[in-house]
Design an enzyme around this catalytic site. Structure first.
Site, PDB file in Angstrom:
ATOM      1  N   MET A 140     -78.389  68.873 -46.494  1.00 55.38           N
ATOM      2  CA  MET A 140     -78.256  69.565 -45.177  1.00 55.38           C
ATOM      3  C   MET A 140     -78.757  68.478 -43.967  1.00 55.38           C
ATOM      4  O   MET A 140     -78.316  68.697 -43.007  1.00 55.38           O
ATOM      5  CB  MET A 140     -79.161  70.923 -45.347  1.00 55.38           C
ATOM      6  N   GLU A 141     -79.984  67.939 -44.708  1.00 53.42           N
ATOM      7  CA  GLU A 141     -80.423  66.997 -43.289  1.00 53.42           C
ATOM      8  C   GLU A 141     -79.506  65.998 -42.940  1.00 53.42           C
ATOM      9  O   GLU A 141     -79.419  65.526 -41.935  1.00 53.42           O
ATOM     10  CB  GLU A 141     -81.826  66.376 -43.990  1.00 53.42           C
ATOM     11  N   THR A 142     -78.831  65.210 -43.930  1.00 52.37           N
ATOM     12  CA  THR A 142     -78.366  64.037 -43.591  1.00 52.37           C
ATOM     13  C   THR A 142     -76.838  63.795 -44.524  1.00 52.37           C
ATOM     14  O   THR A 142     -76.400  62.890 -44.461  1.00 52.37           O
ATOM     15  CB  THR A 142     -79.221  62.863 -43.893  1.00 52.37           C
TER      16      THR A 142
END
Ligand code: CA
Length: 417
Positions: free
Chosen positions: A147-149
């Protein structure tokens, strides 16, 4: 952290509180959303170069007090000027928020699942080691990373010192960004990353799992043992830092984050929190047909109201929200993690025909609740827990299903009072 900041965000860890503030309804500040949600108004003025230089000068004694050397300080600010694009991003506000179903569809796209499955195989030994050491399961670590990167696919290309200094010199969010900037200088001092590689989101979230400098200081781990906490290029360091973050924030090993469930006919929507065993007793079933666990407590969660998918979520779901306070983000992490280990897609249909409220309508909803005596804070169109609780209370009194979901139906009913 949520993103408002993400890739444009500040996730990790931090900005949680800030994030919700920026993107409204879902309070989603993840990169995916922020990019969509943030449509600009007028660009804010960054500090002039003279003011910026004066700011840097005033910063030095504070940096020195934190153990930053003059050489590191000078290298950090060499050639650095205010970044007008960062200043402009602070002024963006969401008119419409991306619906959670669109957000989740990109969170678990075929391409992302494929990349995630490959990463799960590649880093299986590291993930097993982290589970052992930190008590955090591979699914949630991969969920956060994805989700972050997008598993390191996009970590943000802005110069961290420049971004944070621009925000700090503007006095944006009080002294928050100045403190993050001081934290960033200590990271350089610690030689964890080379000056030229010190990159992140526009708001300073860094590396594979988008830590703010303050979170880096508290939670980053040199897992591969090379002497550097390198969350930018060392996947083991980044994943260990995430596991450590979740563990320190109260992750309970072996407790599922939750499940999609199906409610029995005639369900009493005033029920909120019970043990899994009691939920099972009331006729609540897992959507995938498997049995609910015999231990643990869970709360009912309606991310898009009672007409959409329904979930039971545990304390571990709240721990994911410590990473980023958005419900959509947390559900994205949870579902992506499940899917990577054979879990089912979300089964119930989303209420796609029920249009989301725009900013003006969200403000109107909050003003109406305030008029009716509810304390929902400043009516700013950001739907947080107080607004949801007020909606639930109103719905109960009005004989509606109390799901706390802000849609047109509830707005019309409120206005009729
Ligand atoms: Ca390392």
């Amino acid at each position: 952290m949520r993103r408002f900041f993400c890739a444009l965000s500040v996730s990790a860890l931090t900005v949680l509180a800030l994030s919700g503030a920026m993107t409204g309804l879902l309070g989603v500040s993840t990169p995916l959303l922020a990019a969509e949600a943030v449509k600009t108004n007028k660009p804010a003025a960054p500090a002039s170069e003279t003011r910026f230089a004066a700011f840097v000068q005033r910063l030095w004694p504070l940096a020195k007090a934190r153990g930053v050397s003059r050489a590191t300080f000078d290298l950090a600010f060499l050639g650095v000027t205010p970044d007008p694009t960062v200043a402009a991003l602070t002024k963006k506000q969401a008119e419409f928020v991306k619906p959670i179903w669109e957000y989740l569809a990109s969170a678990t796209s075929a391409a992302r699942l494929e990349r995630g499955a490959q990463m799960a195989r590649t880093y299986q030994p590291v993930l097993a080691d982290l589970e052992q050491r930190y008590g955090v399961e591979p699914s949630v670590i991969l969920g956060v990373w994805g989700m972050e990167t997008n598993f390191g696919g996009f970590t943000g290309g802005k110069d961290v010192i420049r971004s944070l200094a621009t925000l700090a010199a503007m006095g944006y969010r009080g002294t928050y960004f100045r403190d993050e900037l001081l934290g960033a200088l200590t990271i350089l001092e610690g030689r964890h990353v080379a000056r030229a590689d010190f990159k992140g989101s526009w708001a300073g979230a860094m590396g594979q799992t988008q830590f703010m400098p303050s979170s880096f200081r508290k939670f980053a781990i040199d897992f591969d043992g090379d002497g550097h906490k390198d969350i930018w290029t060392s996947v083991p360091d980044a994943l260990a830092s995430t596991a450590n973050y979740l563990n320190e924030n109260g992750w309970q090993k072996g407790l599922p984050w939750g499940f999609e469930v199906v409610l029995p006919k005639g369900f009493d929507y005033r029920q909120r929190e019970k043990s899994f065993a009691d939920w099972a007793q009331t006729g609540v079933r897992r959507a995938d047909g498997r049995a609910l666990p015999s231990n643990g407590e869970a709360s009912l969660f309606f991310p898009a109201g009672a007409d959409g998918p329904v979930f039971l979520v545990t304390a571990n779901f709240s721990v994911i929200k410590r990473y980023n306070a958005s419900d959509a983000y947390a559900l994205g992490v949870a579902n992506l993690g499940d899917r990577l280990f054979g879990g089912a897609p979300i089964q119930a249909a989303w209420p796609v025909e029920d249009p989301l409220l725009g900013l003006a309508q969200r403000v109107e909803l909050q003003r109406t609740l305030t008029r009716l005596g509810y304390d929902v804070g400043e009516p700013n169109g950001q739907i947080g827990s107080r607004t949801r609780a007020a909606i639930r209370d109103f719905q109960e009194r009005a004989g509606m299903r109390p799901d706390g979901y802000p849609n047109r139906r509830v707005l019309e009913a409120l206005k009729a009072n």
